[in-house]
Design a protein around this motif. Structure first.
Motif, PDB file in Angstrom:
ATOM      1  N   ALA A 302      23.043 -45.776  29.164  1.00  0.00           N
ATOM      2  CA  ALA A 302      23.474 -44.388  29.370  1.00  0.00           C
ATOM      3  C   ALA A 302      22.633 -43.666  30.408  1.00  0.00           C
ATOM      4  N   GLU A 303      21.678 -44.377  31.026  1.00  0.00           N
ATOM      5  CA  GLU A 303      20.771 -43.804  32.025  1.00  0.00           C
ATOM      6  C   GLU A 303      19.998 -42.606  31.476  1.00  0.00           C
ATOM      7  N   GLU A 304      19.616 -42.700  30.216  1.00  0.00           N
ATOM      8  CA  GLU A 304      18.865 -41.630  29.565  1.00  0.00           C
ATOM      9  C   GLU A 304      17.371 -41.881  29.569  1.00  0.00           C
ATOM     10  N   ILE A 305      16.948 -43.001  30.135  1.00  0.00           N
ATOM     11  CA  ILE A 305      15.545 -43.395  30.082  1.00  0.00           C
ATOM     12  C   ILE A 305      15.198 -44.105  31.382  1.00  0.00           C
ATOM     13  N   ASP A 306      13.945 -43.986  31.793  1.00  0.00           N
ATOM     14  CA  ASP A 306      13.541 -44.534  33.088  1.00  0.00           C
ATOM     15  C   ASP A 306      12.739 -45.821  32.977  1.00  0.00           C
ATOM     16  N   VAL A 307      11.866 -45.902  32.007  1.00  0.00           N
ATOM     17  CA  VAL A 307      10.961 -47.054  31.919  1.00  0.00           C
ATOM     18  C   VAL A 307      11.020 -47.638  30.508  1.00  0.00           C
ATOM     19  N   VAL A 308      11.267 -48.933  30.435  1.00  0.00           N
ATOM     20  CA  VAL A 308      11.246 -49.645  29.166  1.00  0.00           C
ATOM     21  C   VAL A 308      10.468 -50.931  29.387  1.00  0.00           C
ATOM     22  N   GLY A 309       9.359 -51.070  28.705  1.00  0.00           N
ATOM     23  CA  GLY A 309       8.591 -52.300  28.781  1.00  0.00           C
ATOM     24  C   GLY A 309       8.832 -53.154  27.563  1.00  0.00           C
ATOM     25  N   ASN A 310       8.450 -54.421  27.642  1.00  0.00           N
ATOM     26  CA  ASN A 310       8.532 -55.327  26.505  1.00  0.00           C
ATOM     27  C   ASN A 310       9.957 -55.449  25.978  1.00  0.00           C
ATOM     28  N   ILE A 311      10.918 -55.555  26.896  1.00  0.00           N
ATOM     29  CA  ILE A 311      12.315 -55.720  26.501  1.00  0.00           C
ATOM     30  C   ILE A 311      12.517 -57.119  25.926  1.00  0.00           C
ATOM     31  N   ALA A 312      13.333 -57.197  24.881  1.00  0.00           N
ATOM     32  CA  ALA A 312      13.680 -58.508  24.344  1.00  0.00           C
ATOM     33  C   ALA A 312      14.368 -59.325  25.438  1.00  0.00           C
ATOM     34  N   PRO A 313      14.000 -60.593  25.601  1.00  0.00           N
ATOM     35  CA  PRO A 313      14.561 -61.394  26.698  1.00  0.00           C
ATOM     36  C   PRO A 313      16.082 -61.396  26.751  1.00  0.00           C
ATOM     37  N   LYS A 314      16.753 -61.473  25.589  1.00  0.00           N
ATOM     38  CA  LYS A 314      18.220 -61.488  25.616  1.00  0.00           C
ATOM     39  C   LYS A 314      18.784 -60.171  26.143  1.00  0.00           C
ATOM     40  N   ASP A 315      18.125 -59.050  25.833  1.00  0.00           N
ATOM     41  CA  ASP A 315      18.557 -57.759  26.369  1.00  0.00           C
ATOM     42  C   ASP A 315      18.297 -57.679  27.866  1.00  0.00           C
ATOM     43  N   PHE A 316      17.158 -58.231  28.277  1.00  0.00           N
ATOM     44  CA  PHE A 316      16.837 -58.242  29.703  1.00  0.00           C
ATOM     45  C   PHE A 316      17.894 -59.018  30.483  1.00  0.00           C
ATOM     46  N   LEU A 317      18.306 -60.167  29.952  1.00  0.00           N
ATOM     47  CA  LEU A 317      19.319 -60.976  30.629  1.00  0.00           C
ATOM     48  C   LEU A 317      20.658 -60.250  30.672  1.00  0.00           C
ATOM     49  N   GLU A 318      20.981 -59.497  29.620  1.00  0.00           N
ATOM     50  CA  GLU A 318      22.221 -58.717  29.613  1.00  0.00           C
ATOM     51  C   GLU A 318      22.204 -57.650  30.702  1.00  0.00           C
ATOM     52  N   ILE A 319      21.073 -56.976  30.838  1.00  0.00           N
ATOM     53  CA  ILE A 319      20.954 -55.946  31.882  1.00  0.00           C
ATOM     54  C   ILE A 319      21.033 -56.584  33.263  1.00  0.00           C
ATOM     55  N   GLU A 320      20.374 -57.732  33.385  1.00  0.00           N
ATOM     56  CA  GLU A 320      20.352 -58.423  34.670  1.00  0.00           C
ATOM     57  C   GLU A 320      21.748 -58.858  35.111  1.00  0.00           C
ATOM     58  N   ASP A 321      22.626 -59.109  34.139  1.00  0.00           N
ATOM     59  CA  ASP A 321      23.994 -59.527  34.446  1.00  0.00           C
ATOM     60  C   ASP A 321      24.906 -58.352  34.797  1.00  0.00           C
ATOM     61  N   SER A 322      24.418 -57.129  34.621  1.00  0.00           N
ATOM     62  CA  SER A 322      25.235 -55.939  34.888  1.00  0.00           C
ATOM     63  C   SER A 322      24.985 -55.433  36.300  1.00  0.00           C
ATOM     64  N   GLU A 323      25.987 -55.559  37.156  1.00  0.00           N
ATOM     65  CA  GLU A 323      25.850 -55.074  38.527  1.00  0.00           C
ATOM     66  C   GLU A 323      25.665 -53.566  38.555  1.00  0.00           C
ATOM     67  N   ALA A 324      26.334 -52.850  37.641  1.00  0.00           N
ATOM     68  CA  ALA A 324      26.228 -51.388  37.613  1.00  0.00           C
ATOM     69  C   ALA A 324      24.809 -50.950  37.288  1.00  0.00           C
ATOM     70  N   LEU A 325      24.182 -51.608  36.297  1.00  0.00           N
ATOM     71  CA  LEU A 325      22.820 -51.221  35.923  1.00  0.00           C
ATOM     72  C   LEU A 325      21.820 -51.610  37.006  1.00  0.00           C
ATOM     73  N   LYS A 326      22.057 -52.718  37.686  1.00  0.00           N
ATOM     74  CA  LYS A 326      21.145 -53.124  38.752  1.00  0.00           C
ATOM     75  C   LYS A 326      21.204 -52.177  39.944  1.00  0.00           C
ATOM     76  N   GLU A 327      22.291 -51.410  40.045  1.00  0.00           N
ATOM     77  CA  GLU A 327      22.369 -50.391  41.087  1.00  0.00           C
ATOM     78  C   GLU A 327      21.432 -49.215  40.787  1.00  0.00           C
ATOM     79  N   VAL A 328      21.137 -49.018  39.503  1.00  0.00           N
ATOM     80  CA  VAL A 328      20.360 -47.851  39.078  1.00  0.00           C
ATOM     81  C   VAL A 328      18.915 -48.216  38.749  1.00  0.00           C
ATOM     82  N   TYR A 329      18.705 -49.413  38.188  1.00  0.00           N
ATOM     83  CA  TYR A 329      17.379 -49.803  37.726  1.00  0.00           C
ATOM     84  C   TYR A 329      16.805 -50.950  38.552  1.00  0.00           C
ATOM     85  N   ASN A 330      15.505 -50.924  38.700  1.00  0.00           N
ATOM     86  CA  ASN A 330      14.783 -52.077  39.224  1.00  0.00           C
ATOM     87  C   ASN A 330      14.337 -52.925  38.032  1.00  0.00           C
ATOM     88  N   LEU A 331      14.649 -54.185  38.065  1.00  0.00           N
ATOM     89  CA  LEU A 331      14.263 -55.094  36.995  1.00  0.00           C
ATOM     90  C   LEU A 331      13.136 -55.980  37.489  1.00  0.00           C
TER      91      LEU A 331
END
Length: 493
Positions: A302-331
């Protein structure tokens, strides 16, 4: 406080950290940014127990504390070499050849001339001296730091230049400068000890535990200082928490968030060009307490947060697969000195024999754990030291996963499955006891729960029964401090 634990599994995990910043795409209309204020919203997995640096070892507290207080040195996140922060340069180091600390070393630092506290009083070596004396005061509940910092034997502040001070350390140790300069931030003596109680004592007076206890027994003012120092004023309240860092605590809403605001005319601003580590760019930092990983992932989407550390690997991979989120966040995945391990209660009769502990180390399939839980974003190591460090011993290998070896060690220690129920047993103090061990974990961490299940299933093959006990983090910490556990999942950074 009793401490009877030994480590038998140690994994350096590459922590996946998620950061958002304003990306400049080729087509400006393809990305919509929901917030434009110069503020940073950071997820905290749990609420800090305290913001008094001497009274907590919580990583969640440290995340906030590093913005409020200043350390002498900080590690470079790429090279892990130490960089100056509160001081002008790294320590000038000399061998001690005479006197009571002969064979040790001295470390001389000089604090920036510009460095001041919030009331514009200068930060001096006397403040560092006070910080160490507060740690060494046996009545202050800072036993963990007291044990770690006990090699500091004396501190001398330059009579002509109080910004300059010398630390006498004995015996010599690897990475000693780092322990001195980056383990704890410096506290303002005049604000945290307005009565000047600790001025009566020296570090040399307090560093010997027996002498310190004798002093405390005959000098009630050491208890008086501890009583004042541990009050909410210095642990939770905006009026009392005060450091030389770039931010101040604006508010703390328990269970929800902590808000930090950048100080006006902060002293480090003029030094950023020469000392980039002093840079502080957001006007506000909002630490949102989000204990649930799914809720944190939803906030990212929802783009309500800027920094998240210690993400669960499966969640990280889900974000990495999202082109829309990669436009907004640096992973990014960065090597972090995050070491996860199990602590064993070695005074427990079931665990007092080292062969039982060795059997556990052979009974757990750590490679399987790394693959299934951390998606191979990590590495098994033999000590809480980065493998890239010159201090790491590459000639030592961790115990191999070997169920037959585990069973053999248990049998040598007298543990056999005499009733054929799949769990080994032994007579202890005239009573037949099965090797059933409680495994204490934090209730709100999915990774901890899933890791515990793998440990349980793996250990069962060797005849060891693991019972998982999930508690809130504060309760887990309390049990660890009191020694009320058999196995507990823990870690350090």
């Amino acid at each position: 406080m009793k401490r009877f634990s030994s480590q038998f599994v140690c994994i350096v995990i590459i922590i996946t950290s998620l950061t958002s910043c304003k990306v400049e795409p080729s087509n400006q209309e393809t990305v919509a940014f929901k917030r434009t204020d110069n503020e940073l919203i950071v997820r905290l997995e749990a609420e800090p127990p305290s913001l008094n640096p001497l009274l907590t070892t919580s990583n969640y507290a440290t995340t906030v504390i590093t913005q409020l207080f200043s350390y002498l040195l900080v590690p470079d996140l790429q090279t892990y070499e130490f960089l100056p922060l509160l001081v002008k340069d790294r320590a000038k180091v000399e061998d001690i050849t005479t006197g009571p600390w002969a064979g040790g070393k001295t470390y001389e630092f000089e604090i920036h001339q510009e460095a001041v506290w919030d009331d514009n009083q200068p930060v001096t070596g006397h403040d560092f001296d006070f910080t160490m004396k507060a740690v060494m005061n046996p009545k202050v509940p800072a036993a963990v730091y007291r044990n770690v910092m006990s090699f500091i034997k004396e501190i001398q502040v330059d009579a002509e230049n109080p910004k300059k001070f010398k630390v006498f350390a004995f015996p010599k140790m690897v990475s000693q400068e780092g322990y001195i300069a980056s383990n704890l931030p410096v506290l303002p003596a005049h604000l945290y000890d307005p009565a000047g109680i600790m001025k009566k004592y020296s570090v040399a007076d307090l560093v010997d535990p027996q002498k310190a206890e004798a002093l405390a027994a005959s000098n009630p003012d050491l208890q008086q200082f501890a009583d004042e120092f541990t009050k909410p004023q210095y642990t939770h309240e905006t009026t009392g928490i005060s450091g030389s860092g770039p931010y101040k605590l604006e508010s703390w809403t328990s269970g929800d968030q902590l808000i930090l605001t950048k100080k006006e005319n902060w002293w480090g601003e003029s030094l950023v060009e020469e000392y980039p580590e002093l840079g502080a760019y957001p006007d506000r930092i909002i630490f949102k307490i989000i204990t649930n990983a799914a809720t944190a992932l939803a906030a990212i989407k929802a783009e309500e947060i800027d920094v998240v550390g210690n993400i669960a690997p499966k969640d990280f991979l889900e974000i990495e697969d999202s082109e829309a989120l990669k436009e907004v966040y640096n992973l990014s995945t960065v090597v972090d000195m995050a070491c996860y391990y199990l602590l064993l209660q070695t005074e427990n009769p079931k665990l007092s024999d080292k062969r039982v502990r060795q059997a556990l180390s052979h009974a757990i399939d750590v490679d399987d754990l790394l693959s299934k839980i951390y998606y191979n974003y990590g590495k098994r190591v033999i000590a809480p030291i980065l493998p890239s460090s010159s201090s790491y011993n590459n000639n030592i290998s961790p115990p191999a996963y070997d169920i037959d070896k585990a069973k053999s060690l248990l049998a040598e220690a007298g543990w056999r499955d005499t009733n054929n129920n799949g769990i080994v047993d032994k007579e202890i103090d005239g009573e037949v006891v099965e090797l059933t061990l409680s495994y204490l974990i934090s209730a709100n961490r999915e990774i901890s729960r899933n890791s515990a299940l793998l440990v349980k299933n793996s250990a069962q093959r060797a005849g060891i029964n693991i019972e998982i006990v999930a508690k809130e983090r504060a309760a887990v910490v309390g049990d660890m401090r009191s020694g009320n556990y058999e196995l507990v999942a823990s870690g350090q950074t």
